[in-house]
Design a protein around this motif. Structure first.
Motif, PDB file in Angstrom:
ATOM      1  N   LYS A 213       0.913  -1.129   0.078  1.00  0.00           N
ATOM      2  CA  LYS A 213       0.068   0.070   0.059  1.00  0.00           C
ATOM      3  C   LYS A 213       0.819   1.258   0.018  1.00  0.00           C
ATOM      4  O   LYS A 213       0.492   2.322  -0.900  1.00  0.00           O
ATOM      5  CB  LYS A 213      -0.916   0.021   1.152  1.00  0.00           C
ATOM      6  CG  LYS A 213      -2.010   1.017   1.170  1.00  0.00           C
ATOM      7  CD  LYS A 213      -2.966   0.943   2.626  1.00  0.00           C
ATOM      8  CE  LYS A 213      -3.782   1.977   2.501  1.00  0.00           C
ATOM      9  NZ  LYS A 213      -4.802   2.157   3.880  1.00  0.00           N
ATOM     10  N   ASP A 214       1.847   1.350   0.791  1.00  0.00           N
ATOM     11  CA  ASP A 214       2.800   2.150   0.834  1.00  0.00           C
ATOM     12  C   ASP A 214       3.525   2.506  -0.662  1.00  0.00           C
ATOM     13  O   ASP A 214       3.644   3.815  -1.157  1.00  0.00           O
ATOM     14  CB  ASP A 214       4.046   2.126   1.697  1.00  0.00           C
ATOM     15  CG  ASP A 214       3.494   2.096   3.186  1.00  0.00           C
ATOM     16  OD1 ASP A 214       2.448   2.736   3.486  1.00  0.00           O
ATOM     17  OD2 ASP A 214       4.374   1.460   4.229  1.00  0.00           O
TER      18      ASP A 214
ATOM     19  N   ASP B 137       2.095   1.790  -3.414  1.00  0.00           N
ATOM     20  CA  ASP B 137       1.129   2.222  -4.264  1.00  0.00           C
ATOM     21  C   ASP B 137       0.974   3.813  -4.064  1.00  0.00           C
ATOM     22  O   ASP B 137       0.670   4.769  -4.893  1.00  0.00           O
ATOM     23  CB  ASP B 137      -0.030   1.411  -3.985  1.00  0.00           C
ATOM     24  CG  ASP B 137      -0.253   0.208  -4.542  1.00  0.00           C
ATOM     25  OD1 ASP B 137       0.612  -0.204  -5.405  1.00  0.00           O
ATOM     26  OD2 ASP B 137      -1.177  -0.624  -4.019  1.00  0.00           O
ATOM     27  N   TRP B 138       1.029   4.293  -2.755  1.00  0.00           N
ATOM     28  CA  TRP B 138       0.938   5.619  -2.484  1.00  0.00           C
ATOM     29  C   TRP B 138       2.197   6.361  -3.094  1.00  0.00           C
ATOM     30  O   TRP B 138       2.040   7.560  -3.503  1.00  0.00           O
ATOM     31  CB  TRP B 138       0.820   5.781  -1.158  1.00  0.00           C
ATOM     32  CG  TRP B 138       0.911   7.087  -0.605  1.00  0.00           C
ATOM     33  CD1 TRP B 138       2.012   7.948  -0.211  1.00  0.00           C
ATOM     34  CD2 TRP B 138      -0.035   8.171  -0.694  1.00  0.00           C
ATOM     35  NE1 TRP B 138       1.782   9.245   0.301  1.00  0.00           N
ATOM     36  CE2 TRP B 138       0.389   9.429  -0.109  1.00  0.00           C
ATOM     37  CE3 TRP B 138      -1.603   8.039  -1.211  1.00  0.00           C
ATOM     38  CZ2 TRP B 138      -0.373  10.498  -0.238  1.00  0.00           C
ATOM     39  CZ3 TRP B 138      -2.238   9.207  -1.207  1.00  0.00           C
ATOM     40  CH2 TRP B 138      -1.707  10.510  -0.750  1.00  0.00           C
TER      41      TRP B 138
ATOM     42  N   ALA C  93      -2.438  14.621   1.026  1.00  0.00           N
ATOM     43  CA  ALA C  93      -2.211  13.566   2.171  1.00  0.00           C
ATOM     44  C   ALA C  93      -2.922  13.749   3.295  1.00  0.00           C
ATOM     45  O   ALA C  93      -3.481  12.836   4.148  1.00  0.00           O
ATOM     46  CB  ALA C  93      -0.817  13.359   2.312  1.00  0.00           C
TER      47      ALA C  93
ATOM     48  N   VAL D 132      -6.473  12.970   2.833  1.00  0.00           N
ATOM     49  CA  VAL D 132      -6.709  11.795   2.706  1.00  0.00           C
ATOM     50  C   VAL D 132      -6.855  10.943   4.243  1.00  0.00           C
ATOM     51  O   VAL D 132      -7.699  10.223   4.467  1.00  0.00           O
ATOM     52  CB  VAL D 132      -5.580  10.751   1.942  1.00  0.00           C
ATOM     53  CG1 VAL D 132      -5.796   9.175   2.098  1.00  0.00           C
ATOM     54  CG2 VAL D 132      -5.924  11.156   0.403  1.00  0.00           C
TER      55      VAL D 132
END
Length: 131
Positions: A49-50, A52-53, A74, A77
Motif C-alpha cells: 500500500k505504501d 502504491d501511495w 495527503a 486523505v
C-alpha cells in the motif's frame, strides 16, 4: 492486515521506486507519507500500500503539483471520507493546470516542427542547387 503481507526495507523501496532513502525519510517527516510501520528494531517497513501511495505521489509530482499541495492532499486523505470533495477540487485544479501546460507545449511543438521542416526544405534546396 495479514501477517504474511510483504514488507520492504527502505533500501528495497529505494531500489523499487528510484526515490532515495533521504527523500523517503523527508516524505515521512513532512507528512507526505502516511505512517510507516517499524520493525522491533525500529527499521522502517513499507507495505505494498505504501508503494502504491509512492507511485501516486510520483504521478502528482509529474503534474508539477507543489509539495505543499501534495502534503495537503495527503492530510485530506488521512482525515477521511468527508474530505472527498476537497480532494477532488485539488485534483481538478491540477488537471486544469496540466491541460493548460499540454496546450502550451503543443503550441511550442508546432513551432519546432515548422522550423525543422523549414530547415529540411532548405537543405533539400541547397542539395538541388549543387547538382
Amino acid at each position: 492486515m495479514s501477517l504474511t503481507q510483504t514488507r520492504y526495507t527502505i533500501s528495497e523501496v529505494e531500489a523499487r521506486t528510484g526515490l532515495t532513502q533521504h527523500t523517503l525519510r523527508w516524505y515521512e517527516r513532512i507528512g507526505l507519507m502516511p505512517h510507516v510501520d517499524r520493525s522491533h528494531s525500529g527499521q522502517r517497513r513499507f507495505s505494498d500500500k505504501d508503494l502504491d501511495w509512492l507511485a501516486f505521489v510520483g504521478k502528482l509530482r509529474a503534474t508539477g503539483m507543489s509539495v505543499a499541495d501534495m502534503v495537503r492532499y495527503a492530510e485530506l486523505v488521512r482525515e477521511g471520507g468527508h474530505t472527498v470533495g476537497q480532494r477532488r477540487e485539488l485534483l481538478e485544479r491540477t488537471r486544469r493546470e496540466v491541460r493548460a501546460r499540454i496546450a502550451e507545449l503543443g503550441d511550442a511543438l508546432a513551432v519546432l516542427d515548422y522550423k525543422i521542416d523549414m530547415y529540411a526544405m532548405h537543405a533539400v534546396a541547397e542539395k538541388a542547387d549543387r547538382t
